[in-house]
Design a protein around this motif. Structure first.
Motif, short mmCIF file in Angstrom:
data_model
loop_
_atom_site.label_atom_id
_atom_site.label_comp_id
_atom_site.label_asym_id
_atom_site.label_seq_id
_atom_site.Cartn_x
_atom_site.Cartn_y
_atom_site.Cartn_z
N ALA A 91 0.93 -1.17 -0.02
CA ALA A 91 0.02 0.10 0.10
C ALA A 91 0.76 1.11 -0.02
O ALA A 91 0.64 2.32 -0.79
N SER A 92 2.08 1.22 0.74
CA SER A 92 2.82 2.49 0.75
C SER A 92 3.56 2.53 -0.49
O SER A 92 3.60 3.73 -1.04
N GLN A 93 3.86 1.65 -1.22
CA GLN A 93 4.49 1.63 -2.58
C GLN A 93 3.48 2.28 -3.48
O GLN A 93 3.81 3.15 -4.17
N VAL A 94 2.16 1.84 -3.47
CA VAL A 94 1.34 2.30 -4.49
C VAL A 94 1.04 3.88 -4.31
O VAL A 94 0.86 4.57 -4.85
N TYR A 95 1.04 4.39 -2.83
CA TYR A 95 0.70 5.53 -2.55
C TYR A 95 1.75 6.48 -2.87
O TYR A 95 1.74 7.51 -3.37
N ARG A 96 3.06 5.97 -2.61
CA ARG A 96 4.03 6.81 -3.24
C ARG A 96 4.20 7.12 -4.72
O ARG A 96 4.51 8.02 -5.17
N ASP A 97 3.69 6.04 -5.47
CA ASP A 97 3.65 6.19 -6.89
C ASP A 97 2.29 7.06 -7.44
O ASP A 97 2.75 7.70 -8.46
N ARG A 98 1.70 7.41 -6.49
CA ARG A 98 0.48 8.20 -6.68
C ARG A 98 0.91 9.59 -6.54
O ARG A 98 0.15 10.74 -6.66
N GLY A 99 1.97 9.79 -5.62
CA GLY A 99 2.24 11.05 -5.33
C GLY A 99 1.90 11.30 -3.60
O GLY A 99 1.82 12.40 -3.25
N TRP A 100 1.16 10.24 -3.13
CA TRP A 100 0.58 10.61 -1.89
C TRP A 100 1.46 10.24 -0.73
O TRP A 100 1.47 9.26 -0.09
N ARG A 101 2.33 11.44 -0.49
CA ARG A 101 3.45 10.98 0.42
C ARG A 101 3.02 10.56 1.97
O ARG A 101 3.81 9.90 2.53
N GLU B 61 8.67 13.64 -24.54
CA GLU B 61 7.46 12.92 -24.53
C GLU B 61 7.67 12.01 -23.47
O GLU B 61 6.39 11.61 -22.88
N TYR B 62 8.62 11.26 -23.35
CA TYR B 62 9.05 10.24 -22.19
C TYR B 62 9.05 11.17 -20.84
O TYR B 62 8.66 10.43 -19.74
N ALA B 63 9.52 12.17 -20.83
CA ALA B 63 9.75 12.77 -19.48
C ALA B 63 8.18 13.14 -19.05
O ALA B 63 7.87 13.13 -17.84
N LYS B 64 7.36 13.35 -19.82
CA LYS B 64 5.96 13.74 -19.37
C LYS B 64 5.53 12.44 -18.77
O LYS B 64 4.70 12.44 -17.83
N LYS B 65 5.84 11.27 -19.38
CA LYS B 65 5.19 9.94 -18.80
C LYS B 65 5.74 9.78 -17.37
O LYS B 65 4.85 8.98 -16.77
N SER B 66 6.73 10.41 -17.23
CA SER B 66 7.40 10.07 -15.65
C SER B 66 6.96 11.08 -14.69
O SER B 66 6.99 10.87 -13.31
N THR B 67 6.54 12.24 -15.24
CA THR B 67 6.24 13.43 -14.45
C THR B 67 4.74 13.84 -14.14
O THR B 67 4.19 14.31 -13.19
N ASP B 68 3.91 13.41 -15.26
CA ASP B 68 2.61 13.60 -15.35
C ASP B 68 1.70 12.85 -14.43
O ASP B 68 0.51 13.32 -14.12
N ARG B 69 2.18 11.97 -13.88
CA ARG B 69 1.18 10.90 -13.05
C ARG B 69 1.29 11.51 -11.67
O ARG B 69 0.10 11.13 -11.10
N GLY B 70 1.96 12.07 -11.14
CA GLY B 70 2.05 12.70 -9.78
C GLY B 70 3.07 12.27 -8.80
O GLY B 70 3.18 12.71 -7.84
N MET B 71 3.95 11.41 -9.20
CA MET B 71 4.98 10.83 -8.09
C MET B 71 5.81 12.08 -7.98
O MET B 71 6.41 12.64 -8.94
#
Length: 478
Positions: free
Chosen positions: A170-180, A360-370
């Motif tokens: 759960a902590s891993q998933v929340y981190r990937d969402r940017g929910w620190r 284009e690839y930088a957007k894929k890494s930064t736009d999700r919220g992490m």
């Protein structure tokens, strides 16, 4: 009332073998001494009982845990051999769930998330309520970049068995969402569920990683040191302490800890961090040693099926051949579309001068919220390469706000780039003020509604109402 003792009762506490077997079966870290005892016990047992499929599965899981603790890739072929032997004795079609789960965990540990997903989904299809399938699925979906599926698997895991493994995922998933904050809270729940010192040490290490990512180097140092007190043999926590010390400006101590960590376990990422720290300290000749260690460790891991494409790609982009990094990471992207792969590929493309494709690839890494300072820094430099000073300024500020100490090599670059770009001119963009005074538009007037046609009943009702009002007014006057 007290039940009389029976023959199978045993009041003694569990021994090392029982403790390690229990931890491995729960997907939890185990102590080094307990693991050694478990491996020796199961190896002796299967030598005399070669057709015991359950013991082969336990032995494979113990080898896997040894690989995780020591980061020694030579354990992976041994784990694969033991798990395949278990599946030969009892095939997947007959419900050998322990061996199937072990094969999925093995694939994820090697970085082969496609195979990990296959094994996890196979277990889930045969036994949807078997909770051990879901940690495998969360890790596999995360590595593949399917974060929605990872979140669904995590929620299912929490429903089936809330505990150490579930809270860590759960902590891993929340981190990937940017929910620190949520990620930290879930990891603290995992700490509450941890029982053995090795489990508590692993949780403290992960809490240290979360603290480091949000820029709190002092808190990260405290968590890493707590992990080392609980489990002094944990090389990853020692590497984390080195990272925090470097962020706090204690470079000499950081170099010492990095070297100690690499002496215990040759982790390619730690070798890259040590080399870049030595470069930042002006000790480039010494940096060649950890860079050679990185190449050697990655090559040895590749021989045992371990995928280190992201670390190798970042190393080649900054310190080797960026074109080779692009080729390596493009191949990796075709299989695993995670944020980490997207960020590494974007940086490699930037280093080759192809900033348009890199964005284009930088957007894929930064736009999700992490919230990642490294991701933000990479995108900032790509935006700057494209001439977009506003975008570069935004992501440079975000990188330094997320973690002002994220890298001894790149923080000075970020500050220098931000100073060179400067602040936007006063008054804001030109198009914020109209060129001509505002004039009210000449809008057409609304048409008046036509009166509705009166029917015969309506006319009679209207006459009745008028007569009633007249009668009332006369009575009031009287």
């Amino acid at each position: 009332m007290i039940r009389p003792a029976r023959q199978g009762d045993d009041a003694r506490p569990p021994g090392p073998t029982e403790r390690a077997a229990s931890a491995v079966g729960m997907g939890a870290p185990a102590a080094a001494v307990d693991l050694t005892a478990l491996v020796a016990d199961r190896e002796k047992w299967v030598a005399e009982h070669a057709k015991d499929d359950a013991s082969w599965a336990v032995l494979g899981a113990a080898y896997l845990e040894q690989a995780r603790r020591t980061t020694e890739p030579a354990w992976y072929p041994k784990a694969e051999k033991a798990l395949k032997r278990s599946l030969e004795l009892r095939p997947a079609e007959k419900g050998n769930f322990d061996a199937m789960t072990g094969m999925g965990t093995l694939a994820n540990a090697r970085g082969d998330f496609v195979t990990g997903k296959k094994w996890g989904e196979l277990v889930r299809a045969q036994a949807p309520k078997r909770w051990t399938a879901y940690p495998v699925l969360v890790d596999a979906y995360t590595g593949l970049g399917d974060y929605k599926a990872a979140e669904r698997s995590m929620e299912r895991l929490l429903d089936l068995r809330p505990g150490l493994a579930a809270f860590i995922r759960a902590s891993q998933v929340y981190r990937d969402r940017g929910w620190r904050e949520d990620a930290t809270m879930a990891m603290e729940h995992a700490g509450g569920a941890a029982k053995a010192p090795a489990e508590k040490a692993y949780v403290l290490f992960r809490l240290g990683e979360l603290s480091w990512e949000r820029g709190d180097a002092a808190e990260a140092l405290r968590q890493y040191e707590g992990a080392l007190r609980a489990d002094p043999a944990q090389a990853q926590a020692l590497g984390g302490r080195a990272r925090a010390l470097a962020g706090l400006g204690r470079g000499g101590e950081a170099v010492r800890d990095y070297r100690m960590a690499l002496g215990r376990a040759q982790v390619p990422r730690l070798a890259l961090e040590l080399g870049e720290l030595l470069d930042a300290l002006g000790r480039s000749d010494e940096a060649k040693v950890p860079y050679d260690t990185l190449r050697t460790a990655a090559a040895r891991g590749a021989a045992d099926g371990v995928n280190e494409s992201v670390v190798l790609g970042l190393f080649e982009a900054d310190h080797g051949d960026p074109a080779a990094a692009v080729r390596r990471l493009t191949q990796e992207w075709s299989r695993h579309k995670s944020m980490e792969v997207a960020d590494a590929l974007a940086w490699a493309l930037h280093k080759t001068g192809d900033d348009t494709a890199a964005l284009e690839y930088a957007k894929k890494s930064t736009d999700r919220g992490m919230r990642s300072a490294d991701f933000a820094f990479h995108r900032a430099m790509i935006e700057r390469g494209l001439g977009d000073d506003a975008g570069a300024r935004r992501y440079l500020q975000e990188a330094l706000r997320t973690n002002p100490r994220f890298s001894p090599a790149r923080v000075p670059q970020a500050k220098a780039a931000l100073a060179a770009i400067g602040q936007p001119p006063a008054g804001g963009p030109e198009n914020m003020q109209p060129a001509k005074p505002w004039v009210a538009p000449d809008l057409p007037k609304a048409a008046k509604p036509k009166p509705a046609a009166k029917t015969e009943k309506g006319e009679k009702a209207e006459k009745g109402e008028k007569a009633e009002k007249t009668e009332k007014s006369r009575s009031v006057g009287a």
